[in-house]
Design a protein around this motif. Structure first.
Motif, mmCIF file in Angstrom:
data_model
loop_
_atom_site.group_PDB
_atom_site.id
_atom_site.type_symbol
_atom_site.label_atom_id
_atom_site.label_comp_id
_atom_site.label_asym_id
_atom_site.label_seq_id
_atom_site.Cartn_x
_atom_site.Cartn_y
_atom_site.Cartn_z
ATOM 1 N N THR A 41 0.857 -1.186 0.000
ATOM 2 C CA THR A 41 0.000 0.000 0.000
ATOM 3 C C THR A 41 0.890 1.232 0.000
ATOM 4 O OG1 THR A 41 -0.161 0.141 2.410
ATOM 5 C CG2 THR A 41 -1.877 -1.123 1.272
ATOM 6 N N TYR A 42 0.351 2.332 -0.455
ATOM 7 C CA TYR A 42 1.076 3.602 -0.475
ATOM 8 C C TYR A 42 0.121 4.699 -0.029
ATOM 9 C CZ TYR A 42 -1.466 4.179 -4.832
ATOM 10 O OH TYR A 42 -2.463 4.270 -5.768
ATOM 11 N N ARG A 43 0.677 5.729 0.598
ATOM 12 C CA ARG A 43 -0.137 6.882 0.965
ATOM 13 C C ARG A 43 0.755 8.089 1.215
ATOM 14 N NH1 ARG A 43 -2.001 7.198 7.163
ATOM 15 N NH2 ARG A 43 -0.152 6.345 8.133
ATOM 16 N N ILE A 65 5.174 3.646 2.193
ATOM 17 C CA ILE A 65 4.932 2.440 1.416
ATOM 18 C C ILE A 65 4.973 1.289 2.412
ATOM 19 C CG2 ILE A 65 5.664 1.078 -0.585
ATOM 20 C CD1 ILE A 65 5.225 4.153 -1.170
ATOM 21 N N ARG A 66 3.904 0.495 2.469
ATOM 22 C CA ARG A 66 3.836 -0.613 3.437
ATOM 23 C C ARG A 66 3.744 -1.962 2.747
ATOM 24 N NH1 ARG A 66 3.005 0.037 8.925
ATOM 25 N NH2 ARG A 66 2.593 2.163 9.531
ATOM 26 N N TRP A 67 4.465 -2.930 3.313
ATOM 27 C CA TRP A 67 4.349 -4.324 2.922
ATOM 28 C C TRP A 67 3.383 -4.942 3.920
ATOM 29 C CZ3 TRP A 67 5.468 -7.280 -1.047
ATOM 30 C CH2 TRP A 67 5.457 -8.663 -0.903
ATOM 31 N N LEU A 68 2.293 -5.528 3.441
ATOM 32 C CA LEU A 68 1.194 -5.908 4.320
ATOM 33 C C LEU A 68 1.337 -7.243 5.047
ATOM 34 C CD1 LEU A 68 -1.811 -4.615 2.212
ATOM 35 C CD2 LEU A 68 -0.654 -3.521 4.131
ATOM 36 N N ASP A 69 2.270 -8.078 4.633
ATOM 37 C CA ASP A 69 2.407 -9.376 5.290
ATOM 38 C C ASP A 69 3.732 -9.443 6.043
ATOM 39 O OD1 ASP A 69 2.355 -11.967 6.140
ATOM 40 O OD2 ASP A 69 2.258 -12.865 4.133
ATOM 41 N N PRO A 70 3.727 -9.103 7.343
ATOM 42 C CA PRO A 70 4.985 -9.069 8.095
ATOM 43 C C PRO A 70 5.624 -10.445 8.265
ATOM 44 C CG PRO A 70 3.129 -8.719 9.565
ATOM 45 C CD PRO A 70 2.581 -8.733 8.163
ATOM 46 N N ASN A 71 4.867 -11.507 8.022
ATOM 47 C CA ASN A 71 5.408 -12.858 8.174
ATOM 48 C C ASN A 71 6.058 -13.388 6.898
ATOM 49 O OD1 ASN A 71 4.407 -12.989 10.848
ATOM 50 N ND2 ASN A 71 2.381 -13.440 10.033
ATOM 51 N N ASP A 72 5.958 -12.638 5.820
ATOM 52 C CA ASP A 72 6.495 -13.095 4.543
ATOM 53 C C ASP A 72 7.109 -11.916 3.787
ATOM 54 O OD1 ASP A 72 7.118 -14.697 2.374
ATOM 55 O OD2 ASP A 72 5.136 -14.454 1.458
ATOM 56 N N ILE A 73 8.206 -11.406 4.312
ATOM 57 C CA ILE A 73 8.871 -10.262 3.695
ATOM 58 C C ILE A 73 10.006 -10.773 2.809
ATOM 59 C CG2 ILE A 73 10.126 -8.118 4.093
ATOM 60 C CD1 ILE A 73 8.902 -8.144 6.939
ATOM 61 N N PRO A 74 9.934 -10.518 1.507
ATOM 62 C CA PRO A 74 11.051 -10.920 0.640
ATOM 63 C C PRO A 74 12.344 -10.231 1.083
ATOM 64 C CG PRO A 74 9.149 -10.256 -0.663
ATOM 65 C CD PRO A 74 8.855 -9.887 0.756
ATOM 66 N N ALA A 75 13.414 -10.973 1.113
ATOM 67 C CA ALA A 75 14.702 -10.425 1.561
ATOM 68 C C ALA A 75 15.158 -9.249 0.708
ATOM 69 C CB ALA A 75 15.765 -11.522 1.560
ATOM 70 N N THR A 104 10.508 -0.704 10.681
ATOM 71 C CA THR A 104 9.363 -1.508 11.112
ATOM 72 C C THR A 104 8.614 -0.745 12.185
ATOM 73 O OG1 THR A 104 10.570 -3.525 10.648
ATOM 74 C CG2 THR A 104 8.657 -3.734 12.061
ATOM 75 N N GLU A 105 7.298 -0.638 12.002
ATOM 76 C CA GLU A 105 6.446 0.036 12.973
ATOM 77 C C GLU A 105 5.315 -0.929 13.334
ATOM 78 O OE1 GLU A 105 4.579 4.327 12.927
ATOM 79 O OE2 GLU A 105 3.305 2.913 11.848
ATOM 80 N N ARG A 110 7.750 -0.842 6.721
ATOM 81 C CA ARG A 110 7.342 0.265 5.859
ATOM 82 C C ARG A 110 8.564 1.006 5.360
ATOM 83 N NH1 ARG A 110 5.022 5.335 9.337
ATOM 84 N NH2 ARG A 110 6.874 5.706 10.591
ATOM 85 N N MET A 111 8.361 1.698 4.251
ATOM 86 C CA MET A 111 9.401 2.567 3.727
ATOM 87 C C MET A 111 8.853 3.985 3.716
ATOM 88 S SD MET A 111 11.563 2.572 0.221
ATOM 89 C CE MET A 111 12.759 1.477 0.923
ATOM 90 N N LEU A 112 9.662 4.910 4.174
ATOM 91 C CA LEU A 112 9.320 6.328 4.108
ATOM 92 C C LEU A 112 10.179 6.941 3.010
ATOM 93 C CD1 LEU A 112 9.206 7.156 7.919
ATOM 94 C CD2 LEU A 112 7.304 6.647 6.397
ATOM 95 N N VAL A 113 9.521 7.659 2.117
ATOM 96 C CA VAL A 113 10.210 8.281 0.981
ATOM 97 C C VAL A 113 9.859 9.761 0.972
ATOM 98 C CG1 VAL A 113 10.587 8.222 -1.501
ATOM 99 C CG2 VAL A 113 9.912 6.143 -0.320
ATOM 100 N N TYR A 114 10.881 10.588 0.876
ATOM 101 C CA TYR A 114 10.695 12.039 0.890
ATOM 102 C C TYR A 114 11.176 12.622 -0.437
ATOM 103 C CZ TYR A 114 10.374 11.171 5.896
ATOM 104 O OH TYR A 114 10.005 10.686 7.118
ATOM 105 N N TYR A 115 10.343 13.466 -1.021
ATOM 106 C CA TYR A 115 10.703 14.180 -2.247
ATOM 107 C C TYR A 115 10.628 15.669 -1.945
ATOM 108 C CZ TYR A 115 9.875 9.701 -4.509
ATOM 109 O OH TYR A 115 9.924 8.379 -4.862
ATOM 110 N N THR A 116 11.696 16.379 -2.263
ATOM 111 C CA THR A 116 11.745 17.824 -2.050
ATOM 112 C C THR A 116 12.177 18.473 -3.356
ATOM 113 O OG1 THR A 116 12.366 17.500 0.257
ATOM 114 C CG2 THR A 116 12.776 19.678 -0.674
ATOM 115 N N MET A 117 11.455 19.514 -3.740
ATOM 116 C CA MET A 117 11.813 20.194 -4.980
ATOM 117 C C MET A 117 11.648 21.696 -4.828
ATOM 118 S SD MET A 117 8.507 18.480 -6.599
ATOM 119 C CE MET A 117 8.853 17.177 -5.474
#
Length: 143
Positions: A41-43, A65-75, A104-105, A110-117
């Motif tokens: 998911t993304y928001r 950006i979130r990966w929804l299955d914490p038990n199956d995270i691709p390396a 991890t929260e 999750r991944m946090l991505v920042y864009y500045t312009m």
């Protein structure tokens, strides 16, 4: 100026292109994911517009950006997300992330991505002269 919606659409597009076998959809807005749901998911977390001077602004956007299955995270997931989101194309203009963080929260990665312009607002030009009247003038000779 680039709009928040344009950036969000570009992120959704690149995620769908890079992760073709994974469900990609907007986050419902809460941090509790359905345990039966798999995918990404993304928001938008925040958007800010700061005036530097009369015609120049700094736009900042933070996305989650979130990966929804914490038990199956691709390396390879963090590296794949870093690569996919480092530079995104927004209607033909590349935007590079200024910061990217994998964390991890509440047991949900999750991944946090920042864009500045920096952007410059083109001011509407003043009404230009429609016609310039020219009259001949005689030069006075100085003795």
């Amino acid at each position: 100026m680039t709009t928040t919606n344009q950036l969000t659409t570009a992120i959704a597009k690149i995620l769908s292109q890079r992760f073709t076998n994974i469900s990609i959809h907007p986050s419902p807005g809460n941090n509790n994911s359905n345990p039966d749901t798999k995918g990404i998911t993304y928001r938008l977390l925040s958007a800010q517009l700061t005036r530097e001077r009369s015609d120049r602004f700094v736009q900042s956007h933070a996305f989650e950006i979130r990966w929804l299955d914490p038990n199956d995270i691709p390396a390879t997931l963090p590296d794949e997300l870093f690569e996919a989101l480092e530079t995104i194309d927004v209607e033909g203009t590349p935007y590079r992330a200024t910061e990217m963080r994998w964390e991890t929260e509440n047991d949900t990665p999750r991944m946090l991505v920042y864009y500045t312009m920096r952007t410059t607002k083109v001011s509407e030009s003043a009404t230009t002269m429609q016609q310039l009247e020219q009259r001949p003038t005689a030069l006075k000779a100085t003795r």
